[in-house]
Design a protein around this motif. Structure first.
Motif, mmCIF file in Angstrom:
data_model
loop_
_atom_site.group_PDB
_atom_site.id
_atom_site.type_symbol
_atom_site.label_atom_id
_atom_site.label_comp_id
_atom_site.label_asym_id
_atom_site.label_seq_id
_atom_site.Cartn_x
_atom_site.Cartn_y
_atom_site.Cartn_z
ATOM 1 N N GLU A 64 33.374 2.215 -34.203
ATOM 2 C CA GLU A 64 32.460 3.213 -33.372
ATOM 3 C C GLU A 64 32.654 2.916 -31.909
ATOM 4 O OE1 GLU A 64 27.936 4.538 -33.349
ATOM 5 O OE2 GLU A 64 28.472 2.922 -34.630
ATOM 6 N N ILE A 65 33.208 1.509 -31.590
ATOM 7 C CA ILE A 65 33.539 1.338 -30.072
ATOM 8 C C ILE A 65 34.632 2.289 -29.739
ATOM 9 C CG2 ILE A 65 34.696 -0.304 -28.475
ATOM 10 C CD1 ILE A 65 32.912 -2.498 -30.235
ATOM 11 N N ASP A 66 35.712 2.472 -30.552
ATOM 12 C CA ASP A 66 36.830 3.292 -30.357
ATOM 13 C C ASP A 66 36.209 4.663 -30.096
ATOM 14 O OD1 ASP A 66 38.723 1.254 -30.657
ATOM 15 O OD2 ASP A 66 39.160 1.521 -32.578
ATOM 16 N N GLU A 67 35.466 5.137 -30.932
ATOM 17 C CA GLU A 67 34.815 6.697 -30.689
ATOM 18 C C GLU A 67 34.358 6.886 -29.584
ATOM 19 O OE1 GLU A 67 32.573 6.735 -34.512
ATOM 20 O OE2 GLU A 67 34.394 6.794 -35.789
ATOM 21 N N ILE A 68 33.069 5.996 -29.102
ATOM 22 C CA ILE A 68 32.329 6.345 -28.234
ATOM 23 C C ILE A 68 32.487 5.314 -26.781
ATOM 24 C CG2 ILE A 68 30.707 7.240 -29.876
ATOM 25 C CD1 ILE A 68 29.004 4.303 -29.046
ATOM 26 N N ASN A 69 33.545 4.592 -26.823
ATOM 27 C CA ASN A 69 33.814 3.503 -25.734
ATOM 28 C C ASN A 69 32.709 2.485 -25.634
ATOM 29 O OD1 ASN A 69 32.020 3.576 -23.426
ATOM 30 N ND2 ASN A 69 32.806 5.787 -23.058
ATOM 31 N N ILE A 70 33.460 1.486 -25.004
ATOM 32 C CA ILE A 70 32.705 0.196 -25.048
ATOM 33 C C ILE A 70 31.581 -0.061 -24.421
ATOM 34 C CG2 ILE A 70 34.017 -1.008 -23.118
ATOM 35 C CD1 ILE A 70 32.410 -2.777 -26.395
ATOM 36 N N TYR A 71 31.336 0.729 -23.258
ATOM 37 C CA TYR A 71 30.127 0.745 -22.472
ATOM 38 C C TYR A 71 29.085 1.624 -23.451
ATOM 39 C CZ TYR A 71 26.786 1.939 -18.595
ATOM 40 O OH TYR A 71 25.551 2.040 -17.810
ATOM 41 N N GLU A 72 29.104 2.667 -23.894
ATOM 42 C CA GLU A 72 28.308 3.291 -24.658
ATOM 43 C C GLU A 72 27.962 2.578 -25.892
ATOM 44 O OE1 GLU A 72 26.591 5.903 -23.811
ATOM 45 O OE2 GLU A 72 27.821 5.971 -22.090
ATOM 46 N N ALA A 73 28.934 1.941 -26.619
ATOM 47 C CA ALA A 73 28.672 0.993 -27.683
ATOM 48 C C ALA A 73 27.686 -0.196 -27.208
ATOM 49 C CB ALA A 73 29.961 0.408 -28.232
ATOM 50 N N THR A 74 27.952 -0.813 -26.171
ATOM 51 C CA THR A 74 27.024 -1.825 -25.806
ATOM 52 C C THR A 74 25.824 -1.375 -25.662
ATOM 53 O OG1 THR A 74 28.793 -2.955 -24.824
ATOM 54 C CG2 THR A 74 26.477 -3.440 -24.086
ATOM 55 N N LYS A 75 25.300 -0.332 -24.888
ATOM 56 C CA LYS A 75 24.123 0.385 -24.849
ATOM 57 C C LYS A 75 23.457 0.607 -26.209
ATOM 58 C CE LYS A 75 24.482 3.908 -22.006
ATOM 59 N NZ LYS A 75 24.375 5.020 -21.036
ATOM 60 N N LYS A 76 24.266 1.173 -27.110
ATOM 61 C CA LYS A 76 23.732 1.559 -28.446
ATOM 62 C C LYS A 76 23.487 0.378 -29.230
ATOM 63 C CE LYS A 76 24.821 4.259 -32.419
ATOM 64 N NZ LYS A 76 25.920 5.296 -32.948
ATOM 65 N N ALA A 77 24.043 -0.797 -29.067
ATOM 66 C CA ALA A 77 23.761 -2.047 -29.586
ATOM 67 C C ALA A 77 22.540 -2.471 -29.237
ATOM 68 C CB ALA A 77 24.985 -2.936 -29.377
ATOM 69 N N MET A 78 22.383 -2.353 -27.907
ATOM 70 C CA MET A 78 20.947 -2.925 -27.150
ATOM 71 C C MET A 78 19.795 -2.216 -27.789
ATOM 72 S SD MET A 78 21.982 -3.939 -23.391
ATOM 73 C CE MET A 78 22.794 -5.424 -22.840
ATOM 74 N N MET A 79 19.957 -0.809 -27.859
ATOM 75 C CA MET A 79 18.842 0.036 -28.140
ATOM 76 C C MET A 79 18.461 -0.277 -29.705
ATOM 77 S SD MET A 79 19.095 3.427 -26.210
ATOM 78 C CE MET A 79 21.023 3.917 -26.248
#
Length: 255
Positions: free
Chosen positions: A138-153
């Motif tokens: 998923e990091i590859d699909e949405i980029n690490i910044y968006e993945a970080t936000k998603k994990a936090m949410m």
């Protein structure tokens, strides 16, 4: 009858106040070994006092919010932005207002054994803990910044108690909950430091399991970071499904 040095040592472990009659009695004991124990007692008390002051300083953001009548404060932090393999993991932690966890600090400043010890203590005292995981795919699909936000949410949404306010390590989240972004939050907020430890220990345990699954890569040692050993393993054995193929060193090694 005079106490033995061993008895004095045991007593000093339970005495908290120098005005204690037993302490005053020990002070009059002129034996060198006893006086050394007394000096050690003073040094230990000074160390404890400094730790309490440091912890109190790390509580300043929480205290300010409590003073405004805010009850449930969740600290939010993540680990695993930089590695070439494995997930990004975030945690959200709500601590009680009277919490005291000596030694609590940014997880990167602590030894593995201290992190593990604090991990258990946080689990025991926290009012609520949420963990969010976003995979390498998923990091590859949405980029690490968006993945970080998603994990936090994800972590915030998994809390059993709805937080009134979020303290987040250098991030803003698209949530309707009031929030404060704190630079170097894991070293400046007790709640964020607690969440950084939960996230770090959780991710390290996941990486150790991946180390068993992929024994040639040493994930249990470098936790997915781009060490010389890790890059050599990718060169020799290729890329696994746990590698972040959008990250430059991995992307360049895909054959």
């Amino acid at each position: 009858m005079k106490r033995t040095v061993e008895e004095v040592k045991h007593l000093l472990q339970i005495i908290d106040d120098e005005n204690d009659e037993r302490f005053q009695e020990i002070m009059k004991d002129e034996r060198k070994s006893v006086q050394q124990l007394v000096q050690r007692w003073y040094k230990q008390k000074e160390k404890e006092k400094r730790e309490q002051q440091r912890f109190s300083e790390m509580l300043r953001h929480e205290k300010s919010l409590y003073a405004q009548g805010i009850r449930y404060i969740a600290g939010v932090d993540e680990v695993g932005r930089g590695p070439l393999a494995g997930p990004v993991v975030a945690a959200a932690v709500i601590l009680p207002s009277d919490v005291y966890l000596p030694g609590l600090n940014d997880s990167k400043k602590l030894s593995e054994s201290k992190r593990e010890e604090l991990f258990e203590q946080i689990q025991d005292v926290a009012l609520a803990i949420g963990v969010g995981v976003v995979s390498a795919k998923e990091i590859d699909e949405i980029n690490i910044y968006e993945a970080t936000k998603k994990a936090m949410m994800k972590a915030v949404n998994k809390l059993a108690i709805q937080p009134d306010h979020l303290l987040i390590d250098a991030m803003q989240l698209p949530l309707l909950i009031p929030q404060t972004s704190i630079i170097k939050g894991d070293a400046n907020s007790v709640s964020i430091a607690a969440s950084s430890i939960i996230a770090k220990v959780t991710r390290d345990r996941m990486m150790k399991k991946l180390g068993e699954q992929y024994p040639n890569y040493g994930f249990e040692k470098h936790m997915g970071y781009g060490t010389k050993e890790h890059l050599q393993a990718i060169e020799t054995y290729g890329v696994t499904p746990e590698h972040r193929k959008s990250f430059a060193p991995v992307r360049e090694m895909i054959k």
